[in-house]
Design a protein around this motif. Structure first.
Motif, short mmCIF file in Angstrom:
data_model
loop_
_atom_site.label_atom_id
_atom_site.label_comp_id
_atom_site.label_asym_id
_atom_site.label_seq_id
_atom_site.Cartn_x
_atom_site.Cartn_y
_atom_site.Cartn_z
N LYS B 9 0.66 -1.26 -0.12
CA LYS B 9 -0.03 0.07 0.10
C LYS B 9 0.83 1.29 -0.14
O LYS B 9 2.07 1.46 0.29
CB LYS B 9 -0.83 0.01 1.15
N LEU B 10 0.35 2.26 -0.37
CA LEU B 10 0.91 3.70 -0.37
C LEU B 10 1.20 4.17 1.19
O LEU B 10 0.13 3.65 1.84
CB LEU B 10 0.08 4.66 -1.17
N LYS B 11 2.30 4.73 1.46
CA LYS B 11 2.26 5.39 2.62
C LYS B 11 1.32 6.44 2.76
O LYS B 11 0.82 6.91 1.89
CB LYS B 11 3.84 5.91 2.83
N SER B 36 -12.78 6.73 3.51
CA SER B 36 -11.42 6.64 3.01
C SER B 36 -11.35 5.40 1.95
O SER B 36 -11.86 4.34 2.70
CB SER B 36 -10.71 6.62 4.05
N VAL B 37 -10.82 5.56 1.02
CA VAL B 37 -10.39 4.45 0.19
C VAL B 37 -8.92 4.55 -0.31
O VAL B 37 -8.49 5.56 -0.84
CB VAL B 37 -11.15 4.22 -1.36
N ARG B 38 -8.16 3.64 0.29
CA ARG B 38 -6.74 3.75 -0.24
C ARG B 38 -6.46 2.41 -1.22
O ARG B 38 -6.74 1.25 -0.87
CB ARG B 38 -5.94 3.60 0.74
N THR B 39 -5.78 2.75 -2.32
CA THR B 39 -5.45 1.60 -3.32
C THR B 39 -3.89 1.10 -3.10
O THR B 39 -3.31 1.62 -2.48
CB THR B 39 -5.55 2.00 -4.82
N GLY B 40 -4.05 -0.20 -3.66
CA GLY B 40 -2.59 -0.84 -3.40
C GLY B 40 -2.56 -2.16 -4.38
O GLY B 40 -3.23 -2.15 -5.33
N LYS B 41 -1.52 -2.74 -4.19
CA LYS B 41 -1.22 -3.93 -4.97
C LYS B 41 -1.18 -5.29 -4.20
O LYS B 41 -1.07 -5.21 -2.94
CB LYS B 41 0.08 -3.65 -5.87
N GLU B 57 13.15 -15.20 4.41
CA GLU B 57 14.26 -14.27 3.94
C GLU B 57 13.83 -13.78 2.53
O GLU B 57 14.21 -12.66 2.10
CB GLU B 57 15.60 -14.76 4.09
N LYS B 58 13.82 -14.94 1.57
CA LYS B 58 13.27 -14.53 0.17
C LYS B 58 12.48 -13.65 -0.18
O LYS B 58 12.39 -12.81 -0.94
CB LYS B 58 13.17 -15.96 -0.71
N VAL B 59 11.17 -13.71 0.66
CA VAL B 59 10.31 -13.03 0.49
C VAL B 59 10.35 -11.57 0.84
O VAL B 59 10.12 -10.69 0.05
CB VAL B 59 8.85 -13.41 1.33
N LYS B 60 11.03 -11.43 1.95
CA LYS B 60 11.56 -10.03 2.29
C LYS B 60 12.31 -9.46 1.22
O LYS B 60 12.23 -8.53 0.91
CB LYS B 60 12.47 -10.14 3.51
N LYS B 61 13.24 -10.06 0.60
CA LYS B 61 14.32 -9.63 -0.36
C LYS B 61 13.23 -9.43 -1.73
O LYS B 61 13.68 -8.17 -2.29
CB LYS B 61 15.19 -10.55 -0.77
N VAL B 62 12.26 -10.14 -2.04
CA VAL B 62 11.87 -9.91 -3.35
C VAL B 62 10.62 -8.62 -3.24
O VAL B 62 10.61 -7.89 -4.18
CB VAL B 62 10.84 -11.19 -3.96
N CYS B 63 10.13 -8.62 -1.97
CA CYS B 63 9.38 -7.29 -1.58
C CYS B 63 10.35 -6.17 -1.56
O CYS B 63 9.82 -5.07 -2.13
CB CYS B 63 8.66 -7.53 -0.35
N ASP B 64 11.46 -6.01 -1.01
CA ASP B 64 12.24 -4.96 -0.98
C ASP B 64 12.66 -4.29 -2.39
O ASP B 64 12.95 -3.49 -2.73
CB ASP B 64 13.54 -5.34 0.09
N ASP B 65 13.46 -5.78 -3.21
CA ASP B 65 14.15 -5.41 -4.36
C ASP B 65 13.19 -5.29 -5.45
O ASP B 65 13.80 -4.50 -6.47
CB ASP B 65 15.21 -6.26 -4.65
N VAL B 72 7.58 5.31 -1.54
CA VAL B 72 6.40 5.63 -1.40
C VAL B 72 5.41 4.55 -0.87
O VAL B 72 4.31 4.71 -0.65
CB VAL B 72 5.74 6.19 -2.63
N GLU B 73 5.69 3.10 -0.77
CA GLU B 73 5.25 2.16 -0.61
C GLU B 73 5.47 1.49 0.75
O GLU B 73 6.72 1.37 0.98
CB GLU B 73 5.07 1.01 -1.63
N THR B 74 4.57 0.67 1.37
CA THR B 74 5.15 -0.24 2.74
C THR B 74 4.20 -1.65 2.27
O THR B 74 3.33 -1.77 1.21
CB THR B 74 4.39 0.07 4.00
N TYR B 75 4.79 -2.53 2.81
CA TYR B 75 4.13 -3.90 2.48
C TYR B 75 4.13 -4.84 3.71
O TYR B 75 4.65 -4.55 4.76
CB TYR B 75 5.04 -4.46 1.25
N THR B 76 3.05 -5.77 3.49
CA THR B 76 2.90 -6.75 4.56
C THR B 76 2.87 -8.00 3.76
O THR B 76 2.39 -7.93 2.66
CB THR B 76 1.72 -6.52 5.43
#
Lengths: 82, 82
Positions: B9-11, B36-41, B57-65, B72-76
């Motif tokens: 989602k967008l920050k 409120s509506v916030r869009t994301g992927k 570890e792999k999930v964290k890496k592909v999310c970050d990279d 502008v984005e954060t992830y869960t």
């Protein structure tokens, strides 16, 4: 107040060229264990209400009528009371 | 095998004109309680592995990279062992 998290994804029978492109990029970057990437949309919605049932019906309605194309997409959601 | 569900989602400080447009459409359709509506992927990723720690570890890496723009984005994400 309720926070609703909506995940929308393509039906499994629908081609996902964006996901395929991301998968190929991951393979090029040596993440060979990843065998599938499917893309979708995510929404966070805030609803001002105190009525659980009304909120649940409203979420279903906006997902069906506004957020999702039922021909090619499916959705899941979770409702969190704040 | 692991199924990983990633929500991006967008920050909260980043403007979201798509979300704003959807919110206005909801108001026009009489869903006035939605504030409120916030869009994301959203991504669903399948990883062929038996090693929980490696997958995490792999999930964290592909999310970050690959999947997220950290400016502008954060992830869960959630990891489901199949």
């Amino acid at each position: 107040m309720f926070l609703v998290k909506v995940q929308i994804k393509l039906k499994s029978t629908v081609n996902d060229p964006e996901g395929q492109t991301i998968l190929e990029a991951m393979h090029r970057l040596n993440h060979k264990e990843i065998s599938s990437v499917r893309t979708g949309k995510y929404f966070e919605i805030i609803i001002d209400s105190n009525d659980d049932i009304e909120v649940s019906e409203k979420v279903k309605k906006v997902c069906d009528d506004i957020l999702t194309n039922p021909i090619v997409e499916t959705y899941t959601y979770e409702i969190i009371r704040n």
